[in-house]
Design a protein around this motif. Structure first.
Motif, PDB file in Angstrom:
ATOM      1  N   THR A  88      -0.980   0.196  -4.291  1.00 35.36           N
ATOM      2  CA  THR A  88      -2.088   1.146  -4.187  1.00 35.36           C
ATOM      3  C   THR A  88      -1.507   2.559  -4.209  1.00 35.36           C
ATOM      4  O   THR A  88      -0.376   2.795  -3.796  1.00 35.36           O
ATOM      5  CB  THR A  88      -2.902   0.973  -2.887  1.00 35.36           C
ATOM      6  N   THR A 132       0.843  -1.193   0.000  1.00 38.37           N
ATOM      7  CA  THR A 132       0.000   0.000   0.000  1.00 38.37           C
ATOM      8  C   THR A 132       0.884   1.251   0.000  1.00 38.37           C
ATOM      9  O   THR A 132       2.047   1.208   0.377  1.00 38.37           O
ATOM     10  CB  THR A 132      -0.957   0.004   1.207  1.00 38.37           C
ATOM     11  N   ALA A 145      -7.336  -5.956   2.690  1.00 38.55           N
ATOM     12  CA  ALA A 145      -6.224  -6.886   2.537  1.00 38.55           C
ATOM     13  C   ALA A 145      -6.412  -8.121   3.402  1.00 38.55           C
ATOM     14  O   ALA A 145      -6.123  -9.245   2.975  1.00 38.55           O
ATOM     15  CB  ALA A 145      -4.907  -6.186   2.881  1.00 38.55           C
ATOM     16  N   VAL A 170       1.575  -8.800   2.701  1.00 37.43           N
ATOM     17  CA  VAL A 170       1.097  -7.423   2.630  1.00 37.43           C
ATOM     18  C   VAL A 170       2.075  -6.529   3.387  1.00 37.43           C
ATOM     19  O   VAL A 170       2.363  -6.780   4.565  1.00 37.43           O
ATOM     20  CB  VAL A 170      -0.316  -7.267   3.240  1.00 37.43           C
ATOM     21  N   PHE A 219       1.564 -10.222   7.249  1.00 34.40           N
ATOM     22  CA  PHE A 219       1.381  -8.778   7.123  1.00 34.40           C
ATOM     23  C   PHE A 219       2.475  -8.057   7.901  1.00 34.40           C
ATOM     24  O   PHE A 219       2.700  -8.356   9.079  1.00 34.40           O
ATOM     25  CB  PHE A 219       0.033  -8.347   7.703  1.00 34.40           C
ATOM     26  N   LEU A 272       3.101  -4.334   9.168  1.00 33.96           N
ATOM     27  CA  LEU A 272       2.407  -3.054   9.343  1.00 33.96           C
ATOM     28  C   LEU A 272       3.451  -1.995   9.659  1.00 33.96           C
ATOM     29  O   LEU A 272       4.039  -1.991  10.741  1.00 33.96           O
ATOM     30  CB  LEU A 272       1.377  -3.158  10.462  1.00 33.96           C
ATOM     31  N   ASP A 314       1.866  -3.013   4.613  1.00 34.89           N
ATOM     32  CA  ASP A 314       0.837  -1.988   4.758  1.00 34.89           C
ATOM     33  C   ASP A 314       1.435  -0.727   5.369  1.00 34.89           C
ATOM     34  O   ASP A 314       1.929  -0.737   6.491  1.00 34.89           O
ATOM     35  CB  ASP A 314      -0.318  -2.477   5.622  1.00 34.89           C
ATOM     36  N   GLN A 363      -7.875   0.026   3.533  1.00 32.44           N
ATOM     37  CA  GLN A 363      -6.982  -0.803   2.731  1.00 32.44           C
ATOM     38  C   GLN A 363      -6.515  -2.023   3.527  1.00 32.44           C
ATOM     39  O   GLN A 363      -6.411  -3.128   2.983  1.00 32.44           O
ATOM     40  CB  GLN A 363      -5.793   0.027   2.231  1.00 32.44           C
ATOM     41  N   LEU A 364      -6.260  -1.847   4.802  1.00 28.01           N
ATOM     42  CA  LEU A 364      -5.898  -2.987   5.644  1.00 28.01           C
ATOM     43  C   LEU A 364      -7.090  -3.920   5.821  1.00 28.01           C
ATOM     44  O   LEU A 364      -6.940  -5.148   5.788  1.00 28.01           O
ATOM     45  CB  LEU A 364      -5.389  -2.497   7.001  1.00 28.01           C
TER      46      LEU A 364
END
Length: 338
Positions: A179, A154, A232, A220, A242, A244, A222, A228-229
């Motif tokens: 994104t 993202t 996902a 992901v 993920f 973050l 992020d 968006q999260l």
């Protein structure tokens, strides 16, 4: 050589009400102390503008690795500079290029341990202030990209995301999705940086993701949070990882202080699919910087990675350019060159 006795510095003039504006900052010329024993004088050549400053100047967030900034405080961030004076017998010499965290000023005097020398002959040294090491950290340590993974990044058009998609591919990802906030940037990410597909924020996000990743996501990175999260997590395959690493959804929200990015995630899905969601900062892996520099230098020399950035000329334009980060300006890293 006569050493500079003054330097301009960007300071926070007033705490922003909502998103920052250029008048919240002041560019001030100040005396520059002569270097003392063990100290180095560095003239900055460039420094990074990054959206995380919204959190620091907005007063949001808790337990941050660095403190908040108040009125009168100098801004800071990754910078590239040239040594003008250094103690004899120390690790640095005049003319050496160095990186450090005292950006937003024309020159800095500090102990030699505050600076990291740039390897002679390093290709495109500006890339070392890009913050892209966070993406490398996320994709090699936190989410651990494996060959054949489908990866979502993202905020793909920013300083981290614009290189993270390329890094994911170099690590073996079979498909890389990003994104961004504009169709123009989405096209550039595909045409110039090798993203397979890029989703545009503001359009139905979950539907876009289902179309470009019908079999789901394995990894992901992020940098946004928010919807968006949420999407996902809903699109994740069993065992997806993920990392973050950002809160841009909150940093772009004028009603917030930049220290949160609330998201609704399906905890049942997380549990039943064995998903892992881990936050991190680059401070979690202090040994990573040397590895990152070695790999980045090799990839740049081989032409396997591109460092995209938007150049801002002069320290006087830096506050306005920072404001532009929150209104959609820039592509890749945004760097002030002095």
């Amino acid at each position: 050589m006569d050493l500079p006795r003054t330097a301009r510095v960007v300071r926070l003039k007033s705490r922003p009400r909502g998103l920052p504006v250029a008048s919240d900052f002041a560019v001030v010329e100040e005396p520059l102390a002569a270097p003392g024993p063990g100290e180095v004088l560095v003239r900055n050549r460039a420094f990074l503008l990054f959206p995380g400053l919204r959190t620091l100047i907005g007063g949001g967030g808790e337990n941050l690795p660095v403190g908040h900034l108040g009125p009168g405080d100098a801004l800071f961030g990754p910078a590239l500079g040239e040594v003008l004076a250094a103690p004899e017998g120390g690790p640095l010499r005049p003319g050496d290029r160095v990186t450090h965290l005292a950006g937003w000023r024309e020159a800095v005097v500090a102990g030699a341990d505050r600076f990291t020398a740039v390897e002679p002959g390093f290709p495109q040294p500006l890339a070392l202030v890009s913050a892209a090491s966070a993406g490398y950290d996320a994709l090699t340590r936190t989410a651990e990209v494996r060959r054949g993974d489908v990866v979502l990044v993202t905020a793909a058009a920013g300083a981290v995301g614009s290189m993270a998609g390329q890094i994911a591919r170099l690590l073996g990802a079979s498909r890389v999705i990003g994104t961004t906030r504009s169709p123009e940037k989405a096209k550039r990410l595909v045409d110039e940086l090798g993203y397979d597909a890029v989703l545009v924020a503001g359009e139905p996000f979950a539907e876009q993701l289902a179309e470009v990743a019908p079999q789901g996501l394995d990894v992901v990175l992020d940098l946004v949070g928010g919807e968006q999260l949420t999407a996902a997590v809903d699109a994740a395959r069993p065992g997806a990882r993920f990392a973050l690493a950002g809160a841009i959804a909150g940093q772009l929200d004028p009603a917030r202080r930049g220290g949160d990015a609330p998201a609704v995630v399906d905890s049942f899905r997380i549990g039943t699919l064995g998903l892992s969601l881990r936050g991190f900062t680059v401070l979690d892996h202090p040994d990573l910087e040397a590895e990152w520099r070695e790999r980045l230098g090799g990839w740049l020399r081989e032409g396997r990675i591109v460092f995209p950035y938007t150049s801002v000329a002069g320290i006087d334009r830096a506050p306005e350019a920072l404001v532009g980060l929150f209104t959609g300006g820039g592509f890749g890293a945004t760097i002030t060159e002095l």
